[in-house]
Design an enzyme around this catalytic site. Structure first.
Site, PDB file in Angstrom:
ATOM      1  N   GLU A 120       0.660  -1.161   0.147  1.00 27.01           N
ATOM      2  CA  GLU A 120       0.224   0.061   0.072  1.00 27.01           C
ATOM      3  C   GLU A 120       0.815   1.399  -0.008  1.00 27.01           C
ATOM      4  O   GLU A 120       0.278   2.269  -0.232  1.00 27.01           O
ATOM      5  CB  GLU A 120      -0.988  -0.118   1.004  1.00 27.01           C
ATOM      6  CG  GLU A 120      -0.383   0.037   2.562  1.00 27.01           C
ATOM      7  CD  GLU A 120      -0.411  -1.432   3.024  1.00 27.01           C
ATOM      8  OE1 GLU A 120      -0.201  -2.485   2.482  1.00 27.01           O
ATOM      9  OE2 GLU A 120      -0.490  -1.381   4.371  1.00 27.01           O
ATOM     10  N   ASN A 121       2.227   1.051   0.203  1.00 27.88           N
ATOM     11  CA  ASN A 121       3.184   2.271   0.047  1.00 27.88           C
ATOM     12  C   ASN A 121       3.282   2.440  -1.455  1.00 27.88           C
ATOM     13  O   ASN A 121       4.172   3.492  -1.741  1.00 27.88           O
ATOM     14  CB  ASN A 121       4.282   2.361   0.685  1.00 27.88           C
ATOM     15  CG  ASN A 121       5.115   1.004   0.440  1.00 27.88           C
ATOM     16  OD1 ASN A 121       4.452  -0.132   0.291  1.00 27.88           O
ATOM     17  ND2 ASN A 121       6.394   0.958   0.633  1.00 27.88           N
TER      18      ASN A 121
END
Lengths: 231, 219
Positions: B46-47
């Protein structure tokens, strides 16, 4: 092209003032504006509100600003790697607002895009929703979240040009593009600064309109939090 | 009883061809090691990455390439990189098919608590609230009981929740269970050597048992 270049980090942060709201790009220590953080540490600042996904570690990143008691409030999604942070939080010296990571990203994006508020499903039914408007759309509940803006945004890119156009590398992009849009003054530091015209316009991630000052960082330590290798 | 790797191995059997998957920190990360090679799936970080590859060799470590647990990683062929806003647009927009994450408690109506213990240091929810609010399928990997022996499958969560009515399936060291839409944990499989009575005794929430419960089968 308008030239956004400043000499160095010291010049870039010269007018940052106490009690201002600052945004910092980065995820963990990946893609943080190391040179601006170092320059800010040398200034006599207090009462800052820092918006950043994380709060650095004890001896690097925003953690160093905490050590110097420059920060009044942190707005973050995850702050787990920092003992001084924990001490200041538990003693009441530091105020903290924890926000779901996607909501943080979107609030910053909204701030830069002129959207004062939006509805998101993240946090419905949790304490994050306390005091916020809840509305049903097509049978599902959403809560109202407001935009975030900053007096100064600090972002770090891989390459940039004198017009302020930026290209990021790997997962060091993270929050940097949105934060670049949400600062009244946005300061970009890059590993390599080139004259306008040398970067391919097709490859630009952040257009220079959002960047007010740009400089090539003197030194990048790029510290790794979890060095994990396979044999 | 299953160890952490066996829990991960059992969860890997739930993965389907063509899925985009987000794996949480801890046991969920281990699931990647057991996804059958004949399945084409894409792991999201999710980064800002679709296409997480294995950990790098020492000479290929890149500080600009990490996963959401801040570990150094590599990218597979066909990967893409993007901002955190794009990443969570993917998540909220329902484009991620499967989310696998750990939990401190799950309630019989599918509420999950995994971010805060009041009175202890609060580290933050990270991306967990966004993920559980939007994924079409959420599987929880956890121990059936806490370290002091308390059931983690409850009528209602006692800890502050991360999301409500969202967990679909739970794999613990003792059992595989579905969360029923009308409420309750339906027992599907038991770990090798674990009896239905033991699972009953260690599940505080409503447990639904239909007929014979088979032992898990590992290839």
């Amino acid at each position: 092209m308008i030239n956004k270049t400043v000499k160095d980090a010291t010049e870039a942060v010269k007018d940052v003032f106490s009690n201002s709201v600052l945004m910092f790009g980065g995820f963990g220590l990946c893609g943080i504006p190391e040179n601006c953080l170092r320059a800010l540490l040398l200034k006599d600042l207090t009462g800052l509100t820092c918006i950043s996904n994380n709060a650095g570690v004890d001896d690097f990143g925003i953690g160093l600003m905490l050590q110097k008691h420059m920060v009044k409030k942190m707005i973050s999604s995850y702050v787990g790697e920092n003992a001084e942070f924990e001490r200041q939080l538990l003693s009441g010296e530091l105020e903290v607002e924890l926000i779901p990571q996607g909501t943080l990203a979107e609030r910053v994006r909204a701030g830069g895009a002129g959207i004062p508020a939006f509805f998101t499903p993240a946090g419905v039914g949790t304490e994050v929703a306390d005091g916020k408007e809840i509305r049903e759309f097509d049978g599902k509940l959403y809560l109202l979240e407001r935009w975030l803006k900053a007096d100064f945004s600090f972002v770090k890119a891989w390459k940039g040009d004198t017009a302020g156009n930026l290209i990021f590398k790997g997962t060091a992009r993270n929050f940097n593009p949105m934060m670049a849009t949400a600062g009244r003054i946005t300061i970009a530091e890059v590993e390599e600064l080139v004259p306008a015209g040398e970067l391919d316009p097709n490859q630009i991630h952040t257009p220079g309109i959002y960047v007010h000052r740009i400089f090539q960082g003197e030194k990048y330590e790029k510290r790794i939090e979890q060095r994990t290798v396979s044999k | 009883m299953l160890d952490k790797n066996q829990i991960a191995k059992r969860i890997a059997k739930e993965v389907k061809n063509g899925q985009f998957i987000n794996l949480g920190i801890g046991i969920p990360t281990l699931v990647a090691n057991y996804i059958p090679e004949n399945l084409e799936v894409v792991l999201q970080s999710e980064n800002g990455l679709l296409g997480i590859g294995p950990f790098p060799t020492e000479e290929n470590v890149d500080p600009d390439l990490i996963n959401a647990g801040k570990q150094t990683i590599t990218m597979v062929q066909g990967s893409s990189l993007f901002s955190s806003a794009d990443s969570f647009a993917m998540i909220r927009g329902g484009h991620i098919h499967l989310t696998i994450l750990g939990a401190m408690e799950v309630s019989e109506n599918g509420d999950i608590a995994n971010w805060k213990i009041p009175g202890k240091m609060v580290k933050g929810m990270g991306g967990a609230m966004d993920l559980v609010a939007s994924a079409e399928n959420i599987i929880v990997a956890m121990q059936h009981c806490s370290k002091d022996g308390q059931s983690k499958l409850l009528k209602e969560c006692s800890l502050p929740i991360t999301g409500m009515r969202c967990v679909k399936k739970i794999v613990t060291d003792l059992a595989v269970l579905d969360v029923l839409p009308e409420g309750g944990f339906r027992l599907l499989e038991r770990a090798p050597g674990v009896s239905v009575d033991e699972i009953k005794a260690k599940t505080e929430g409503k447990l639904v048992i239909d007929g014979e419960i088979p032992e898990m089968v590992f290839d």
